[in-house]
Enzyme design. Sequence first.
Site, PDB file in Angstrom:
ATOM      1  N   SER A 664      28.464  52.940  77.283  1.00  0.00           N
ATOM      2  CA  SER A 664      29.718  53.317  77.928  1.00  0.00           C
ATOM      3  C   SER A 664      30.896  52.861  77.049  1.00  0.00           C
ATOM      4  O   SER A 664      31.007  53.291  75.915  1.00  0.00           O
ATOM      5  CB  SER A 664      29.786  52.729  79.336  1.00  0.00           C
ATOM      6  OG  SER A 664      30.812  53.318  80.080  1.00  0.00           O
ATOM      7  N   ASP A 755      24.888  62.501  83.685  1.00  0.00           N
ATOM      8  CA  ASP A 755      25.960  61.499  83.675  1.00  0.00           C
ATOM      9  C   ASP A 755      27.279  62.171  84.052  1.00  0.00           C
ATOM     10  O   ASP A 755      27.721  63.097  83.379  1.00  0.00           O
ATOM     11  CB  ASP A 755      26.045  60.896  82.277  1.00  0.00           C
ATOM     12  CG  ASP A 755      27.017  59.722  82.173  1.00  0.00           C
ATOM     13  OD1 ASP A 755      27.764  59.484  83.137  1.00  0.00           O
ATOM     14  OD2 ASP A 755      27.018  59.061  81.131  1.00  0.00           O
ATOM     15  N   HIS A 787      24.587  57.752  84.397  1.00  0.00           N
ATOM     16  CA  HIS A 787      25.258  56.919  83.395  1.00  0.00           C
ATOM     17  C   HIS A 787      24.469  55.668  83.023  1.00  0.00           C
ATOM     18  O   HIS A 787      24.433  55.267  81.865  1.00  0.00           O
ATOM     19  CB  HIS A 787      26.642  56.540  83.915  1.00  0.00           C
ATOM     20  CG  HIS A 787      27.540  55.938  82.880  1.00  0.00           C
ATOM     21  ND1 HIS A 787      27.844  56.575  81.692  1.00  0.00           N
ATOM     22  CD2 HIS A 787      28.200  54.746  82.840  1.00  0.00           C
ATOM     23  CE1 HIS A 787      28.659  55.819  80.976  1.00  0.00           C
ATOM     24  NE2 HIS A 787      28.882  54.702  81.646  1.00  0.00           N
TER      25      HIS A 787
END
Length: 812
Positions: A664, A755, A787
């Site tokens: 991320s 995601d 995610h």
Amino acid sequence: RIYSSGPPPLLALRLFCGAGDSENLLLGGARARVSRRPKAMASAHPSQGLPSGMDPSMVDEYASQSKLLQEFVKIPSIGKAWVFTSKDENASRAMVSVSQSDLLANKKRSFLLNTHISKSSSKSVSFQWSPFPVEMSGVSAVVPSPSGKKLLLVRNAEDDDSPTKLEIWGPCQLENEIHVARSVHGSLYADGWFEGISWNQEETLIAYVAEEPPQPKPEFNDSGYKKEGSSQKDFRSWKGQGDIEDSWGETYSNKRIPALFVANISSGEVRALKGIPRSLSAGQVIWAPSSSYSLVFVAWSDDNGFQETPRKLGIKYCYNRPCALYAAADPFKEEADKPSTDSNKGDTAALVKLTADLSSAFFPRFSPDGKYLVFISAKSAVDSGAHNATNSMHKIDWPTDGKLEGSLSVSDVVPTVMSPQDGCFPGMYCSGLLRFPWLSDGRTMILSSAWGSKEVILSINVASGEVSRVSPQDSDYSWNVLALDNNNILAVSSSLVTLPQMYYGFEDSHTDKPCQWDWQEISSPFPKPSDKVSSLLADHKFSVIKIPVSNPSDKLPDGAKLPFEAIFVSGKDSASSPTIVVLHGGPHSVYPSSYSRSLAFLYAQGYNLLVVNYRGSLGFGEEALQSLPGNIGSQDVNDVLTALDFVKKRGLIDASRVAVVGGSHGGFLTTHLIGQAPETFVAAAARNPVCNLQLMVGTTDIPDWCFLEVYGKEGKNCFTESPLADTLTQFYQKSPISHISKVKTPTLFLLGAKDLRVPVSNGLQYARALKERGVDTKIIVFPEDIHGLDKPQSDFESFLNIGVWFKKYMSK
């Protein structure tokens, strides 16, 4: 066989290596592989059935690393715990929930362990564990009643035709089983922000949060549109989709609006709490003391504070969504008992907003005497726009007569800490509270919070506001509270090189020092890990290093000039060992010193780890955190390079063999670093990375995040669904893709096709651009993952490939 000796090497490859150097694409719901490997290379290896993209020279490495990773996967994780007191103050009972990954089934299995706790006057304690755990198969939630004499098991429906089941268990039998049809409500919210299941004190009613019933959809048949819909199944017609309805984003995209319900456990009747508008999403419900308003809950508004036309934005990990506390009447009360005002005549129940002057209020808890309603607030996050920030604690003086008329008195208990003094309390960073967090004085709460790079246990006196650290002061281990046993604490402690261990804490009353606790290690019900794992853990050590800020600007507030931290994990010969830089996401989160299976697997390969908690992380005060928005891609990048230089200059690592991994925002940093410091890293791995903000802003469930992190606090005011060309240019310039021409580091990409936070197109675009430029690149896409990439098989395959990728490029 996966739990004994493991599958044969080739079978292990087929199970866990997946796509290899392929791009897994979703084509009509199927998984298609487009090989990027030359045909000559494909036939070079004599083995048939070798996964596409597999480097023949790394086959044995895949087999050996997969076997080691399975050893770590076997180790169970400790979840929640509940303690039930008895009339004998020296005896109590406890339940502990434990989970274990089942790789073949691709799910986590949950178990309950029971134990008898015996205490002596000499402050020693013994735990007698039941010989076997009980598996909670198909159970979504376990909620004991306040007395511990009843137990609720929730079994959410697995399909649209099955009911949700609420099982009420007594000491020796199933007392009632309530089947709730889908027309009443959908699945219960058993975890996450909206989770809320609460017994009343009399243990006759249960309030909970579940999906609202399905909304009507247009229906069609051979003649076209059916004007009159029907709840009955008709195989000669079908339901259409109707208008799109906003969701709360990642993990909630297939969930309907959370609503409140109350079940009578004797009659089995379930009633909805009427009168909550659909613009409010309810959660975290609890019962109030004797009052006309029996229920208190949290509600999140569709009004996100950014837009003229409100809509829901992603809420997972996002504390910056406005929310408030509300009170309402129990729907089982007779109509005559309900409060009646001009504003709530008719079918709408009276709702009272308890925190009208605060932008955020959640985790409500009543003091045992009912005098205070205490709650946490993320108003710093809501007001600034940062997805997470330093919390504060507040309390409401609850009316003794239970009448909520006029304005309620809300006062601060723990304010937001801006710039902590060295070694002092850095502020609250609380991700959850126990259902009953109180010591016997009725004024002291026990909770877990981040404190720099550690998790600690705090005691907070809600009357005086005094905050004390309960877990050991001189320990860099992380500690979390599991449950309270009257005035004693059941906790779990671990470190990056130490498996979780449960402890029992007594307050030391024989010392002049305030808040001194003695901690006794308790017997573990878990089998010891394998000799190999035990040896690998014992061969490593860790330390928390304070890193001075490099050339701090005079414009920075004092808190942003304070040192940040990194955790250094090393083996016996760190100076000649390769090193992996590990970066957390967020960016407003923190990598604590607690045990991590994934990181243990990596350092077990012979690597040092440098886990950097750059400025902007939780646990260091609000000024340090708020210094990052507006400076991503520069300040955080410089902090990581400063930390790396710190260990290099002290001769702690081999500077010629450094890799970097992050997910991320950690992936954002990873791809920035290989572009801005192209000679520094010999390999990189990125999990669902943010690579191009210009592309992300129009596809993510949190477009406001892009504006806030690029523009700082001003981003909250300029957020729009239709950014101008100049704005998009600024997004591009802040993105890793703007440095892609300089990248030469071999990079592995691990992406989730579903995601919503950082859509798969972000990583694919960047990775394909690297391939176009001749950079050694490997892409693995997990078709069913979101995610977190946290499905057991996906997590396994991710870190297996990271381990093999780094071994390929960091071996001498």
